[in-house]
Scaffold this motif. Structure first.
Motif, PDB file in Angstrom:
ATOM      1  N   GLY A 216     106.403  42.693  98.806  1.00 30.18           N
ATOM      2  CA  GLY A 216     107.823  42.961  98.613  1.00 30.18           C
ATOM      3  C   GLY A 216     108.309  42.712  97.209  1.00 30.18           C
ATOM      4  O   GLY A 216     109.500  42.864  96.911  1.00 30.18           O
ATOM      5  N   GLY A 217     107.410  42.281  96.317  1.00 32.33           N
ATOM      6  CA  GLY A 217     107.780  42.033  94.934  1.00 32.33           C
ATOM      7  C   GLY A 217     108.321  40.646  94.669  1.00 32.33           C
ATOM      8  O   GLY A 217     108.831  40.367  93.573  1.00 32.33           O
ATOM      9  N   SER A 218     108.187  39.741  95.644  1.00 35.12           N
ATOM     10  CA  SER A 218     108.651  38.360  95.455  1.00 35.12           C
ATOM     11  C   SER A 218     107.555  37.531  94.797  1.00 35.12           C
ATOM     12  O   SER A 218     106.362  37.746  95.025  1.00 35.12           O
ATOM     13  CB  SER A 218     109.025  37.736  96.806  1.00 35.12           C
ATOM     14  N   TYR A 219     107.968  36.555  93.974  1.00 38.45           N
ATOM     15  CA  TYR A 219     107.035  35.672  93.282  1.00 38.45           C
ATOM     16  C   TYR A 219     107.075  34.300  93.951  1.00 38.45           C
ATOM     17  O   TYR A 219     108.062  33.570  93.844  1.00 38.45           O
ATOM     18  CB  TYR A 219     107.402  35.563  91.798  1.00 38.45           C
ATOM     19  N   LEU A 220     105.999  33.984  94.648  1.00 41.97           N
ATOM     20  CA  LEU A 220     105.923  32.718  95.373  1.00 41.97           C
ATOM     21  C   LEU A 220     104.975  31.776  94.652  1.00 41.97           C
ATOM     22  O   LEU A 220     103.889  32.186  94.204  1.00 41.97           O
ATOM     23  CB  LEU A 220     105.416  32.972  96.797  1.00 41.97           C
ATOM     24  N   PRO A 221     105.337  30.498  94.498  1.00 46.99           N
ATOM     25  CA  PRO A 221     104.458  29.546  93.812  1.00 46.99           C
ATOM     26  C   PRO A 221     103.116  29.424  94.524  1.00 46.99           C
ATOM     27  O   PRO A 221     103.056  29.368  95.758  1.00 46.99           O
ATOM     28  CB  PRO A 221     105.240  28.228  93.868  1.00 46.99           C
ATOM     29  N   LEU A 222     102.037  29.417  93.762  1.00 47.13           N
ATOM     30  CA  LEU A 222     100.715  29.195  94.334  1.00 47.13           C
ATOM     31  C   LEU A 222     100.535  27.714  94.643  1.00 47.13           C
ATOM     32  O   LEU A 222     101.130  26.848  93.996  1.00 47.13           O
ATOM     33  CB  LEU A 222      99.622  29.654  93.360  1.00 47.13           C
ATOM     34  N   SER A 223      99.688  27.430  95.622  1.00 44.14           N
ATOM     35  CA  SER A 223      99.443  26.035  95.978  1.00 44.14           C
ATOM     36  C   SER A 223      98.686  25.302  94.883  1.00 44.14           C
ATOM     37  O   SER A 223      98.698  24.080  94.813  1.00 44.14           O
ATOM     38  CB  SER A 223      98.652  25.970  97.290  1.00 44.14           C
ATOM     39  N   GLN A 224      98.012  26.063  94.029  1.00 47.10           N
ATOM     40  CA  GLN A 224      97.313  25.460  92.897  1.00 47.10           C
ATOM     41  C   GLN A 224      97.593  26.273  91.637  1.00 47.10           C
ATOM     42  O   GLN A 224      97.757  27.479  91.690  1.00 47.10           O
ATOM     43  CB  GLN A 224      95.802  25.417  93.168  1.00 47.10           C
ATOM     44  N   LYS A 225      97.668  25.595  90.496  1.00 45.46           N
ATOM     45  CA  LYS A 225      97.886  26.276  89.221  1.00 45.46           C
ATOM     46  C   LYS A 225      96.543  26.692  88.645  1.00 45.46           C
ATOM     47  O   LYS A 225      95.580  25.921  88.652  1.00 45.46           O
ATOM     48  CB  LYS A 225      98.627  25.353  88.254  1.00 45.46           C
ATOM     49  N   ASN A 226      96.510  27.919  88.130  1.00 41.71           N
ATOM     50  CA  ASN A 226      95.247  28.484  87.670  1.00 41.71           C
ATOM     51  C   ASN A 226      95.365  29.001  86.232  1.00 41.71           C
ATOM     52  O   ASN A 226      96.459  29.243  85.742  1.00 41.71           O
ATOM     53  CB  ASN A 226      94.830  29.648  88.577  1.00 41.71           C
ATOM     54  N   ILE A 227      94.213  29.185  85.619  1.00 41.15           N
ATOM     55  CA  ILE A 227      94.134  29.777  84.288  1.00 41.15           C
ATOM     56  C   ILE A 227      93.307  31.048  84.365  1.00 41.15           C
ATOM     57  O   ILE A 227      92.232  31.078  84.954  1.00 41.15           O
ATOM     58  CB  ILE A 227      93.496  28.796  83.274  1.00 41.15           C
TER      59      ILE A 227
END
Length: 874
Positions: free
Chosen positions: A209-220
């Motif tokens: 739907g084009g929503s930006y949801l925080p990931l459970s972990q931060k990645n590079i």
């Protein structure tokens, strides 16, 4: 610094930073319908970023081959746009984040590659103060070197999936390569500031739907364009002049006789040839075939665009396929598959080039005609239906038509083109997508941490526990008799459908319940999904059960799977090493094997392949399986699907010293267990793709047994021994053909005699001899022959003949040449006559035929002939 050294230094740098080095994935995305082609280093790793799969290591580094096409029309016109490129990258899955990524990037660029800091600049996302502070306060870059840019430039996303803000490192080629504006700086669209590295801080997941949801972990996720890095390190103004690309450009300069750098239009064509040759070569080696859909259409666009630009440079004959070995030579030391499949790539490109050449001249002629009309009428846009006809009939991709028009200062009605294209797709579209109940990612989310232990390689029976029950898309606590549900077990012997092998069937039982397992699929998060029907009793979540695979069906599947490996090897022996698996179906009843090849197989080739496979079955070779690393498997020479995606740990199946393949399926222990192999058919399924359907084991035996029964019954019917069946049949066929020929001769003689008798039945209508009669023949050809003979003997007149064949009426009319000049028309006469019999027809003025359905009306139809002659002679 040579490109090979740049690549090696990058990977070794991050290897020393505790990163696992992985080889490049295929350009064909796996299990990702949102992508057409792999266009970034992170694209094949998306499941690790989302947590859908556990990565082989929390830190990974790769050099990933990529193809991007949004800027295809700018290729050749700028110094930096390309469709194919290699992306150097380092990735962190919930491990390190912004500070380490920035520090290591700067260390590599300045201390390993030794690029001068005075030529380096960076950008950050306009809202990312954290990244800005790291660059300024920790790394010590002055504010004049750091630029805040908007979402279009500094927020990275590629379809659905992981995304986030990014920070880019730029290399300044110098004022002379810029646009000349005093405010030219990082972010300008000119060629001065070249982005060489993009550091993406993956913090979000973009949903459908084009929503930006925080990931459970931060990645590079970082990406450094190898070719752009080489530009900076080799001090050249365009990537066409780096060490792995300039030889290709020089090749086309020599081939065309055009001097590079003297004519802008010719330079663009040379660069397009150079760049597209790289793209199409790597696409073909990964198994992509030219087509009118999907990634095959991307490949077709590039080949045909290159062919057209070669033509602009005077290359009238086929030329593109002959340049492929140049790429294989330049890049083959890193990508060995290029040398291994060189003949195959050459053939695919040659066939497509030949196809386009057949219609190119016609299409250009048609387009030129329309251009003249447009310019004459003062129009500025080619109609969409015309553009579609060029695409559909002459193979002109839309961007090729657009490019040709732009050269004349004209445009194309792209909306109209898309309307026509969609109409065609609607006509051809079939339901290709299916969604299994309970298999949607959202439904399986509660069990993403559930680890299912698969023990089906070693045993077909185990005690297990029901981890979940799905009734459709709903999680339930129990299932009752008669219900169809999907089960997740904590341990399973059931093989889940994968790699062409169908899923296992069998039963699950408790003391009071019996459940039939109808199929087994592999769902999201590597969950085994057992499609089940409760035959009796009830089952509950958490309940302990006994899981038992249908050993008979598993045995048949194993036979068919192992024999596909033997077939793959035999095909290479008989047809050549260019043959590669393109798909398969391994089921209990049969097997299907798709492979790359350019022509149908002869009967001798099919027979030879079948003999080779059976020979290795009867040798009773040992079939071994072992787990190893992907690198070790490749070094051992194991065959793999190049479009496949493999984890670092792979399963290798070897059949003695004859066949060695990466495969996750189930197999027999010895080839003798297969028993027998029989090819049923060989056919084409697409450009450069063939299909073999076959049987093995009991299936092959029953098939041959049925054929033997047919032979036995046929021999009894012909009253001969089985060994004499064929000679006896050939003798009977010969006798039959002789009788048919004799019968036809007799009919012709009778017809000739009848002709003389019929002449006396002609009547005069306004001075015109008209012969209308019913004759006793059953074939239209005989009827026409009689009419011709009568017309010739009459000299001047009209002949109408009718006959009955079964329930149908046959009619023929013939008019001599002198009466045709007076207005008589055989087609009109016979057509009107046919109406009387409930039919119709027509034809030429001198000869025509018709048919009807009411045989009783034939006499009245024949009388209509005289009426029509009277009308027409007015």
């Amino acid at each position: 610094m040579k490109t090979k050294e740049i690549r090696e230094k990058f990977l070794n740098f991050f290897k020393n930073k505790d990163h696992l080095v992985l080889p490049s994935y295929s350009l064909i995305p796996q299990d990702d319908p949102t992508l057409l082609l792999i266009g970034a280093g992170m694209a094949p790793l998306k499941p690790y970023f989302t947590g859908e799969k556990k990565p082989p290591h929390p830190r990974v580094t790769t050099c990933q081959k990529c193809v991007r096409t949004p800027d295809i029309e700018r290729v050749g016109k700028t110094a930096r746009h390309a469709t194919f490129f290699e992306m150097l990258g380092n990735f962190s899955f919930g491990d390190y984040f912004k500070e380490e990524a920035i520090q290591w990037a700067w260390e590599l660029v300045t201390e390993v590659y030794h690029l001068p800091e005075k030529k380096l600049y960076v950008s950050v996302y306009q809202e990312d103060d954290e990244a800005y502070d790291i660059w300024h306060k920790i790394m010590g870059l002055p504010e004049s070197k750091i630029f805040r840019l908007g979402k279009e430039d500094n927020f990275w996303e590629i379809g659905q999936g992981p995304c986030g803000p990014c920070s880019e490192i730029y290399y300044d080629l110098g004022f002379e390569f810029g646009c000349g504006r005093p405010d030219c700086q990082v972010g300008c669209d000119c060629d001065r500031f070249v982005e060489i590295w993009n550091l993406v801080f993956t913090q979000f997941n973009c949903d459908s739907g084009g929503s930006y949801l925080p990931l459970s972990q931060k990645n590079i996720d970082t990406g450094a364009g190898l070719e752009r890095m080489a530009m900076a390190l080799q001090n050249v103004p365009t990537f066409y002049e780096i060490d792995i690309i300039k030889p290709i450009l020089d090749y086309f300069v020599r081939l065309t006789g055009v001097r590079y750098g003297e004519n802008s239009r010719e330079d663009i064509s040379l660069r397009i040839l150079t760049e597209h040759l790289r793209s199409l070569t790597f696409m073909v080696v990964d198994g992509i075939q030219p087509s009118n859909e999907g990634r095959g259409y991307v490949l077709r666009r590039m080949i045909r665009r290159a062919v057209r630009h070669g033509r602009l440079l005077g290359l009238e004959d086929l030329f593109l396929f002959e340049a492929v070995p140049m790429i294989c030579e330049v890049m083959g030391d890193v990508y060995q598959e290029l040398k291994e499949r060189e003949d195959y790539i050459v053939k695919v490109v040659q066939l497509e080039e030949e196809r386009f050449r057949e219609t190119l001249e016609q299409g250009l002629t048609m387009l030129s005609t329309y251009l003249i009309d447009l310019q004459r009428d003062g129009e500025k846009e080619l109609p969409g239906d015309v553009a579609f006809k060029l695409y559909d009939t002459f193979g002109f991709p839309l961007d090729l038509t657009r490019e040709i028009l732009e050269e004349k200062g004209l445009g194309v009605d792209e909306k109209g083109f898309k309307v026509q294209l969609e109409l065609q797709r609607e006509r051809a579209r079939s339901a290709r997508e299916k969604m299994d109940a309970g298999e949607a990612k959202a439904n399986l989310e509660p069990f993403k941490d559930q680890r299912v232990e698969f023990i089906g390689f070693d045993t077909l029976e185990t005690k297990s526990r029901i981890a979940a029950i799905y009734n459709g898309d709903v999680i339930v606590d129990k299932a009752e008799e008669g219900q169809e549900v999907t089960l997740i077990l904590d341990k399973t012997p059931f093989y889940a459908e994968s790699g062409g092998q169908v899923g296992d069937q069998g039963t699950i039982t408790t003391e009071s319940a019996l459940v039939e397992i109808q199929d087994t699929k592999l769902g999201t998060y590597d969950l085994f999904l057992h499609r089940a029907r409760v035959i009796r009793g009830e089952i509950y979540t958490g309940e302990k059960v006994k899981a038992l695979v249908d050993s008979n069906k598993r045995g048949l599947i194993c036979r068919n799977h192992t024999v596909t490996h033997l077939l793959h090897r035999a095909l290479k022996e008989v047809l050549g090493e260019h043959v590669n698996q393109a798909g398969s179906l391994v089921a209990p009843q049969r097997l299907r094997f798709d492979f790359t090849h350019f022509a149908s197989l002869s009967q001798d080739e099919v027979k030879k392949i079948e003999e080779i496979v059976n020979k290795h079955i009867w040798k009773n070779l040992k079939v071994d399986t072992q787990e190893t690393t992907l690198q070790a498997a490749r070094e051992s020479g194991a065959m793999a699907l190049f479009e496949g995606k493999y984890e670092d740990k792979v399963r290798m199946v070897s059949i003695d010293n004859y066949s060695l393949e990466l495969c996750g399926g189930t197999h027999v222990k010895h080839t003798g267990d297969i028993g027998l192999f029989k090819i049923l058919s060989e056919s084409g399924i697409g450009t450069g793709l063939r299909r073999i359907e076959a049987l093995s084991g009991p299936g092959a035996y029953h098939y041959l047994s049925e054929k033997e029964e047919i032979l036995t019954r046929g021999s009894v019917a012909l009253k001969t021994k089985e060994e004499n069946f064929l000679p006896r049949l050939e003798t009977l066929i010969q006798s039959y053909n002789e009788m048919v020929k004799e019968n036809q001769n007799l009919r012709s003689k009778l017809a000739s005699q009848k002709v003389d008798e019929l002449l006396d039945k002609a009547v005069q209508v306004k001075g015109v001899p008209v012969l209308a009669a019913q004759v006793n023949v059953t074939e239209m050809e005989q009827l026409r022959s009689m009419a011709d003979q009568l017309k010739d003997k009459m000299g001047s007149g009209v002949v109408v003949l009718g006959s009955v064949k079964g329930e149908k009426v046959l009619l023929v009319a013939a008019v001599t040449a002198d009466l045709v000049k007076k207005g008589l028309h055989a087609g009109k006469i016979v057509g009107e006559a046919a109406k009387q019999t409930g039919g119709g027809g027509g034809g030429r003025p001198d000869m025509a035929q018709a048919g009807g359905k009411e045989k009783d009306k034939l006499p009245s139809a024949l009388k209509q002939a005289a009426v029509m002659v009277e009308k027409l002679m007015v």
